[in-house]
Design a protein around this motif. Structure first.
Motif, PDB file in Angstrom:
ATOM      1  N   HIS A 181      50.289  34.572  53.303  1.00 27.23           N
ATOM      2  CA  HIS A 181      49.272  35.863  53.797  1.00 27.23           C
ATOM      3  C   HIS A 181      48.690  36.350  52.856  1.00 27.23           C
ATOM      4  N   ALA A 182      49.844  37.188  52.268  1.00 31.65           N
ATOM      5  CA  ALA A 182      49.988  38.022  51.641  1.00 31.65           C
ATOM      6  C   ALA A 182      49.194  37.821  50.076  1.00 31.65           C
ATOM      7  N   ILE A 183      49.001  36.173  50.034  1.00 31.10           N
ATOM      8  CA  ILE A 183      48.471  36.028  48.668  1.00 31.10           C
ATOM      9  C   ILE A 183      46.777  36.240  48.765  1.00 31.10           C
ATOM     10  N   GLU A 184      46.247  35.251  50.342  1.00 38.13           N
ATOM     11  CA  GLU A 184      44.863  35.731  50.213  1.00 38.13           C
ATOM     12  C   GLU A 184      44.588  37.255  50.485  1.00 38.13           C
ATOM     13  N   LYS A 185      45.570  38.262  50.707  1.00 37.21           N
ATOM     14  CA  LYS A 185      45.533  39.894  51.749  1.00 37.21           C
ATOM     15  C   LYS A 185      45.014  39.741  49.707  1.00 37.21           C
ATOM     16  N   ILE A 186      45.151  40.125  49.153  1.00 37.77           N
ATOM     17  CA  ILE A 186      45.845  39.768  47.316  1.00 37.77           C
ATOM     18  C   ILE A 186      44.476  39.690  46.806  1.00 37.77           C
ATOM     19  N   ILE A 187      43.086  38.394  47.091  1.00 39.54           N
ATOM     20  CA  ILE A 187      42.599  37.752  46.554  1.00 39.54           C
ATOM     21  C   ILE A 187      41.080  38.590  47.392  1.00 39.54           C
ATOM     22  N   GLU A 188      41.377  38.924  48.772  1.00 35.49           N
ATOM     23  CA  GLU A 188      40.624  39.576  49.531  1.00 35.49           C
ATOM     24  C   GLU A 188      39.936  41.416  48.708  1.00 35.49           C
ATOM     25  N   THR A 189      41.089  41.814  47.594  1.00 37.99           N
ATOM     26  CA  THR A 189      40.901  43.004  47.454  1.00 37.99           C
ATOM     27  C   THR A 189      41.253  42.910  45.798  1.00 37.99           C
ATOM     28  N   LEU A 190      40.781  41.971  45.441  1.00 33.86           N
ATOM     29  CA  LEU A 190      40.815  42.064  43.771  1.00 33.86           C
ATOM     30  C   LEU A 190      39.345  42.298  42.782  1.00 33.86           C
ATOM     31  N   PRO A 191      38.311  43.149  44.066  1.00 35.87           N
ATOM     32  CA  PRO A 191      37.550  43.416  42.946  1.00 35.87           C
ATOM     33  C   PRO A 191      38.024  45.107  43.304  1.00 35.87           C
ATOM     34  N   LEU A 192      38.617  45.206  43.977  1.00 32.26           N
ATOM     35  CA  LEU A 192      39.478  46.331  43.493  1.00 32.26           C
ATOM     36  C   LEU A 192      40.177  46.596  42.248  1.00 32.26           C
ATOM     37  N   PHE A 193      41.671  46.121  42.317  1.00 33.47           N
ATOM     38  CA  PHE A 193      41.868  45.945  41.577  1.00 33.47           C
ATOM     39  C   PHE A 193      40.795  45.673  39.702  1.00 33.47           C
ATOM     40  N   ASP A 194      40.005  44.803  40.636  1.00 34.66           N
ATOM     41  CA  ASP A 194      38.534  44.689  39.449  1.00 34.66           C
ATOM     42  C   ASP A 194      38.358  46.747  38.825  1.00 34.66           C
ATOM     43  N   GLY A 195      38.247  47.176  39.878  1.00 32.63           N
ATOM     44  CA  GLY A 195      37.169  48.623  39.497  1.00 32.63           C
ATOM     45  C   GLY A 195      38.897  48.957  38.586  1.00 32.63           C
ATOM     46  N   LEU A 196      39.987  49.192  39.527  1.00 30.76           N
ATOM     47  CA  LEU A 196      41.451  49.723  39.021  1.00 30.76           C
ATOM     48  C   LEU A 196      40.733  49.540  37.176  1.00 30.76           C
ATOM     49  N   ILE A 197      41.692  47.609  36.806  1.00 36.88           N
ATOM     50  CA  ILE A 197      41.589  48.309  35.340  1.00 36.88           C
ATOM     51  C   ILE A 197      40.139  48.077  34.617  1.00 36.88           C
ATOM     52  N   ALA A 198      39.096  48.020  34.747  1.00 34.87           N
ATOM     53  CA  ALA A 198      38.263  48.941  34.280  1.00 34.87           C
ATOM     54  C   ALA A 198      38.116  50.328  34.066  1.00 34.87           C
ATOM     55  N   GLN A 199      38.378  51.095  34.700  1.00 32.47           N
ATOM     56  CA  GLN A 199      38.855  52.636  34.422  1.00 32.47           C
ATOM     57  C   GLN A 199      40.402  52.652  33.893  1.00 32.47           C
ATOM     58  N   ALA A 200      41.199  51.773  33.427  1.00 29.58           N
ATOM     59  CA  ALA A 200      42.438  51.928  32.900  1.00 29.58           C
ATOM     60  C   ALA A 200      41.679  51.528  31.504  1.00 29.58           C
ATOM     61  N   ASN A 201      40.580  50.197  30.991  1.00 28.49           N
ATOM     62  CA  ASN A 201      40.054  50.051  29.884  1.00 28.49           C
ATOM     63  C   ASN A 201      39.282  51.313  30.105  1.00 28.49           C
ATOM     64  N   SER A 202      38.555  52.483  29.952  1.00 23.70           N
ATOM     65  CA  SER A 202      37.793  53.568  30.092  1.00 23.70           C
ATOM     66  C   SER A 202      39.247  54.454  29.317  1.00 23.70           C
ATOM     67  N   GLN A 203      40.378  54.602  29.742  1.00 27.46           N
ATOM     68  CA  GLN A 203      40.098  55.889  29.934  1.00 27.46           C
ATOM     69  C   GLN A 203      42.211  55.902  29.820  1.00 27.46           C
ATOM     70  N   LEU A 204      42.528  54.743  29.362  1.00 21.57           N
ATOM     71  CA  LEU A 204      44.258  54.868  28.738  1.00 21.57           C
ATOM     72  C   LEU A 204      43.909  54.195  27.305  1.00 21.57           C
ATOM     73  N   GLU A 205      44.850  53.631  26.186  1.00 21.73           N
ATOM     74  CA  GLU A 205      45.276  53.232  25.381  1.00 21.73           C
ATOM     75  C   GLU A 205      45.935  52.202  25.262  1.00 21.73           C
ATOM     76  N   MET A 206      44.855  50.872  24.449  1.00 20.13           N
ATOM     77  CA  MET A 206      45.380  49.671  25.169  1.00 20.13           C
ATOM     78  C   MET A 206      46.301  48.662  24.028  1.00 20.13           C
ATOM     79  N   ARG A 207      46.853  48.168  23.601  1.00 19.63           N
ATOM     80  CA  ARG A 207      47.401  47.639  22.531  1.00 19.63           C
ATOM     81  C   ARG A 207      46.587  46.401  22.562  1.00 19.63           C
ATOM     82  N   GLU A 208      47.022  46.204  21.151  1.00 20.09           N
ATOM     83  CA  GLU A 208      46.236  44.644  20.977  1.00 20.09           C
ATOM     84  C   GLU A 208      46.824  44.054  20.947  1.00 20.09           C
ATOM     85  N   GLY A 209      46.185  42.602  20.924  1.00 24.79           N
ATOM     86  CA  GLY A 209      46.342  41.024  21.526  1.00 24.79           C
ATOM     87  C   GLY A 209      47.482  41.000  22.575  1.00 24.79           C
TER      88      GLY A 209
END
Length: 209
Positions: A181-209
């Motif tokens: 059930h936990a894994i299913e819940k995470i899969i259901e909410t992946l679009p929310l994490f996609d949004g969080l990652i997109a925000q992080a990529n635009s606002q934070l300095e990322m390491r290469e590779g």
């Protein structure tokens, strides 16, 4: 925890049994639990959009979306992933069994943690993962928790008696519904994490590779 004379005597009189129990827990029962976890984990993460991994020796389970890596990154856990772990407050010296049944003496719990390996400055990530961030708040509102300063996780707990009965029936995986059930819940909410990652990529300095 304070010294208890009666407990001291009990342990002294039964130290052989206690040591044998601990050895059995580490060497035999853990293997049975890992096999059951693996069966449920593999089935629940059998998804074309996911990459998953488990390792008995390292007591490691993790999964992520396939596209949570960049073209120049090695295949592996990648930039972001969900991994099965413990709350930091209790340390990692207690057994998986007590952590996942909510019975550890320190009160340590367990769950799937959202981990990042790419933000160049950890302090910036700590500030970014805040319940004041609308993207983080949306994830928390979906049922996740925040362990300060910056660990988003989905709590995971198994019923102790159900798991004991399942072991007696030689079918421990029957008590691991909360894992699926936990894994299913995470899969259901992946679009929310996609949004969080997109925000992080635009606002934070990322390491290469």
């Amino acid at each position: 925890m304070q010294s208890d004379p009666k407990l001291n005597a009990l342990i002294t009189r039964n130290i052989g049994e206690f040591e044998q129990t601990r050895a059995y827990l580490d060497d035999i029962l853990w293997l049975e639990l890992f096999k059951a976890f693996s069966s449920v984990f593999d089935s629940a993460t059998d998804n074309a959009s996911l990459v998953s991994y488990r390792n008995e020796e390292d007591e490691e389970f993790w999964f992520r979306k396939k596209d949570w890596v960049q073209d120049n990154e090695a295949v592996g856990r990648g930039r972001f992933a969900f991994y099965l772990g413990y709350q930091i407050k209790g340390g990692n010296d207690e057994s998986w069994l007590s952590n996942f049944t909510g019975t550890s003496p320190s009160g340590t719990g367990a769950g799937f943690y959202f981990e990042q390996r790419c933000v160049r400055h950890g302090g910036k990530w700590n500030g970014f993962i805040s319940d004041h961030n609308p993207a983080v708040k949306a994830i928390l509102d979906a049922g996740f928790s925040l362990e300060k300063p910056s660990r988003i996780y989905l709590p995971l707990k198994f019923d102790q008696e159900e798991l004991a009965l399942a072991f007696e029936a030689e079918a421990p995986e029957d008590a691991l519904g909360p894992l699926r059930h936990a894994i299913e819940k995470i899969i259901e909410t992946l679009p929310l994490f996609d949004g969080l990652i997109a925000q992080a990529n635009s606002q934070l300095e990322m390491r290469e590779g």
